[in-house]
Design an enzyme around this catalytic site. Structure first.
Site, PDB file in Angstrom:
ATOM      1  N   HIS A 165       4.207   1.352   6.813  1.00 40.44           N
ATOM      2  CA  HIS A 165       3.313   2.007   7.796  1.00 40.44           C
ATOM      3  C   HIS A 165       3.453   3.514   7.603  1.00 40.44           C
ATOM      4  CE1 HIS A 165       1.515   2.157  12.055  1.00 40.44           C
ATOM      5  NE2 HIS A 165       1.546   3.413  11.609  1.00 40.44           N
ATOM      6  N   HIS A 192       1.340   7.497   7.429  1.00 38.33           N
ATOM      7  CA  HIS A 192       0.173   8.385   7.539  1.00 38.33           C
ATOM      8  C   HIS A 192       0.306   9.506   6.510  1.00 38.33           C
ATOM      9  CE1 HIS A 192      -1.143   6.666  11.432  1.00 38.33           C
ATOM     10  NE2 HIS A 192       0.156   6.443  11.576  1.00 38.33           N
ATOM     11  N   LYS A 251      -6.487  -2.348  10.045  1.00 37.52           N
ATOM     12  CA  LYS A 251      -5.710  -1.795  11.146  1.00 37.52           C
ATOM     13  C   LYS A 251      -6.543  -1.839  12.416  1.00 37.52           C
ATOM     14  CE  LYS A 251      -2.433   0.421  13.317  1.00 37.52           C
ATOM     15  NZ  LYS A 251      -1.828   1.710  13.100  1.00 37.52           N
ATOM     16  N   HIS A 263      -1.967  -1.771  16.372  1.00 40.59           N
ATOM     17  CA  HIS A 263      -1.351  -0.780  17.265  1.00 40.59           C
ATOM     18  C   HIS A 263      -1.314  -1.433  18.639  1.00 40.59           C
ATOM     19  CE1 HIS A 263      -0.334   3.379  18.633  1.00 40.59           C
ATOM     20  NE2 HIS A 263      -0.611   2.771  19.777  1.00 40.59           N
ATOM     21  N   HIS A 292       5.098  -0.653  14.628  1.00 41.12           N
ATOM     22  CA  HIS A 292       6.019   0.194  15.398  1.00 41.12           C
ATOM     23  C   HIS A 292       6.383  -0.403  16.756  1.00 41.12           C
ATOM     24  CE1 HIS A 292       2.074   1.356  16.773  1.00 41.12           C
ATOM     25  NE2 HIS A 292       1.869   2.219  15.808  1.00 41.12           N
ATOM     26  N   ASP A 309       5.936   4.945  10.071  1.00 36.88           N
ATOM     27  CA  ASP A 309       4.951   5.646  10.897  1.00 36.88           C
ATOM     28  C   ASP A 309       5.150   7.153  10.796  1.00 36.88           C
ATOM     29  OD1 ASP A 309       2.743   5.895  12.514  1.00 36.88           O
ATOM     30  OD2 ASP A 309       3.818   5.529  14.385  1.00 36.88           O
TER      31      ASP A 309
HETATM   32  O1  DOR Z   1       2.837   8.788  16.922  1.00 36.79           O
HETATM   33  C1  DOR Z   1       1.854   8.377  16.354  1.00 36.79           C
HETATM   34  N1  DOR Z   1       1.167   9.132  15.470  1.00 36.79           N
HETATM   35  N2  DOR Z   1       1.427   7.138  16.626  1.00 36.79           N
HETATM   36  C2  DOR Z   1       0.276   6.669  16.140  1.00 36.79           C
HETATM   37  O2  DOR Z   1      -0.051   5.561  16.427  1.00 36.79           O
HETATM   38  C3  DOR Z   1      -0.602   7.520  15.324  1.00 36.79           C
HETATM   39  C4  DOR Z   1       0.151   8.566  14.649  1.00 36.79           C
HETATM   40  C5  DOR Z   1      -0.734   9.645  14.086  1.00 36.79           C
HETATM   41  O3  DOR Z   1      -1.676   9.316  13.359  1.00 36.79           O
HETATM   42  O4  DOR Z   1      -0.471  10.822  14.320  1.00 36.79           O
HETATM   43 ZN    ZN Z   2       0.914   4.981  12.774  1.00 44.75          ZN
END
Ligand code: DOR
Ligand code: ZN
Length: 347
Positions: free
Chosen positions: A14, A16, A100, A137, A175, A248
């Site tokens: 997971h 970003h 997702k 999520h 998460h 995450d």
């Molecule tokens: O803390 C987070 N940041 N939780 C999420 O679900 C998204 C992520 C983000 O994209 O910044």
């Molecule tokens: Zn995330």
């Protein structure tokens, strides 16, 4: 005492990576320690179609250091208008590994998420047919539900009903932050797993709120009470293959975090493995780290475990980078609040 641990090259299930200057700056940090990652699609606008995922994948590959073999495992952002045929084609070609599900309004860039779950039932059934996992999520977004209860309520009101009406759908509860989430996953024999982040194994809600507000510990789902952190730690270190690592890691520039309305996300990519080694060692479960970071996620997604290895070596406390410069501004690296002794060596 063990001071060296060699494991198959880990996967981050997971992650970003964002886009543009941020993508260029943060991708090398993950690619230095991980062979693959499940890439979150919550860009602005989101990655909805197979064609968009292919373009995003090319931009990620372009951000890699020369010769780095990192493999982005792409996902699509499920919307109420997602086309099941496009999903099936992207899965068939090997491009995407999951969809997702963001409930609309749950978190960063989730405005295009799902409001009416009946509208995505056709896509979910097609996914069950072809064995494509749904990454969830797991938080309700209703204003009247307390933010600390949103995960537990989501399980009862949304996740369990989805699973019951879609037999065979593989689901990853992303998460997980509560003992309720852990208990729910533990109650299901097959087809349900949970990712656990590095930061949720380390912080509880006091870290965010006691003695001053600490925006770099704010993420979603928000960290809960200590008893929940302990439940996550017990699950992660149990050797149960239903729980695996998904960091995450979610970079935001400091200006967006240190604000009157700060963004959610902890940037853990650079020190995640050192943090996890410290946490697992502290729990007397260093031997369980390999399954958590290198095996169980791959098994769930039907991928081979990496043949390349990586070694963690214990020594003097590491110099911890406080922040990463990006073309958009600095991004603060997650501070675990304790010294890190485990150095990552790429074999
Ligand atoms: O803390 C987070 N940041 N939780 C999420 O679900 C998204 C992520 C983000 O994209 O910044
Ligand atoms: Zn995330």
């Amino acid at each position: 005492m063990t001071d060296r641990l060699t494991i198959p090259l880990p996967d981050d299930m997971h992650l970003h990576l964002r886009d543009g200057a941020m993508l260029k700056a943060v991708t090398p940090a993950t690619a230095a320690h991980f062979g693959r990652a499940i890439i979150m699609p919550n860009l602005v606008p989101p990655v909805v179609t197979g064609a968009e995922a292919a373009e995003y994948r090319a931009r990620i590959l372009d951000a890699l250091p020369d010769g780095n073999p990192f493999e982005p495992l792409m996902t699509l952002y499920l919307t109420e208008t997602t086309d099941p045929d496009d999903v099936a084609a992207a899965a068939e070609s090997g491009l995407i590994h999951a969809l997702k599900l963001y409930p609309a309004g749950a978190t960063t860039n989730s405005a295009s998420g799902v409001r009416d779950f009946a509208k995505v039932q056709g896509v979910l059934e097609r996914m069950a047919e072809i064995g494509l996992p749904l990454c969830v999520h797991g938080e309700v977004t209703d204003a009247e539900i307390d933010i600390f209860d949103r995960e537990a309520v989501f399980i009862d009101r949304v996740l369990d009903p989805i699973r019951r009406r879609t037999p065979g759908l593989k689901v990853v509860m992303e998460h997980v932050t509560t003992s309720n989430g852990i208990d729910y996953i533990a109650s299901v024999e097959q087809g349900l797993a949970g990712t656990i982040t590095t930061h949720h194994l380390i912080i509880n809600r006091n870290h965010i709120l006691a003695g001053g507000i600490r925006p770099h510990y704010y993420c979603l789902p928000v960290a809960k009470r200590e008893e929940h952190r302990k439940a996550l730690l017990a699950a992660a270190t149990s050797g149960d293959p239903r729980y695996f690592s998904g960091t995450d890691s979610a970079p935001h520039v400091d200006a967006a975090k240190e604000s009157g309305c700060g963004c959610a996300g902890c940037f853990t990519a650079p020190n995640t493995l050192s943090c996890l080694a410290e946490v697992f060692e502290g729990a007397g479960a260093l031997d369980k780290l390999e399954g958590f970071v290198s095996r169980f996620g791959a098994d769930f997604y039907g991928l081979p475990v990496a043949s390349e290895t990586l070694t963690l070596e214990k020594g003097a406390p590491l110099e911890q980078p406080k922040s990463l410069e990006t073309g958009d501004g600095p991004v603060t690296v997650f501070d675990p609040g304790f010294p890190l002794h485990w150095r990552v060596i790429r074999d």
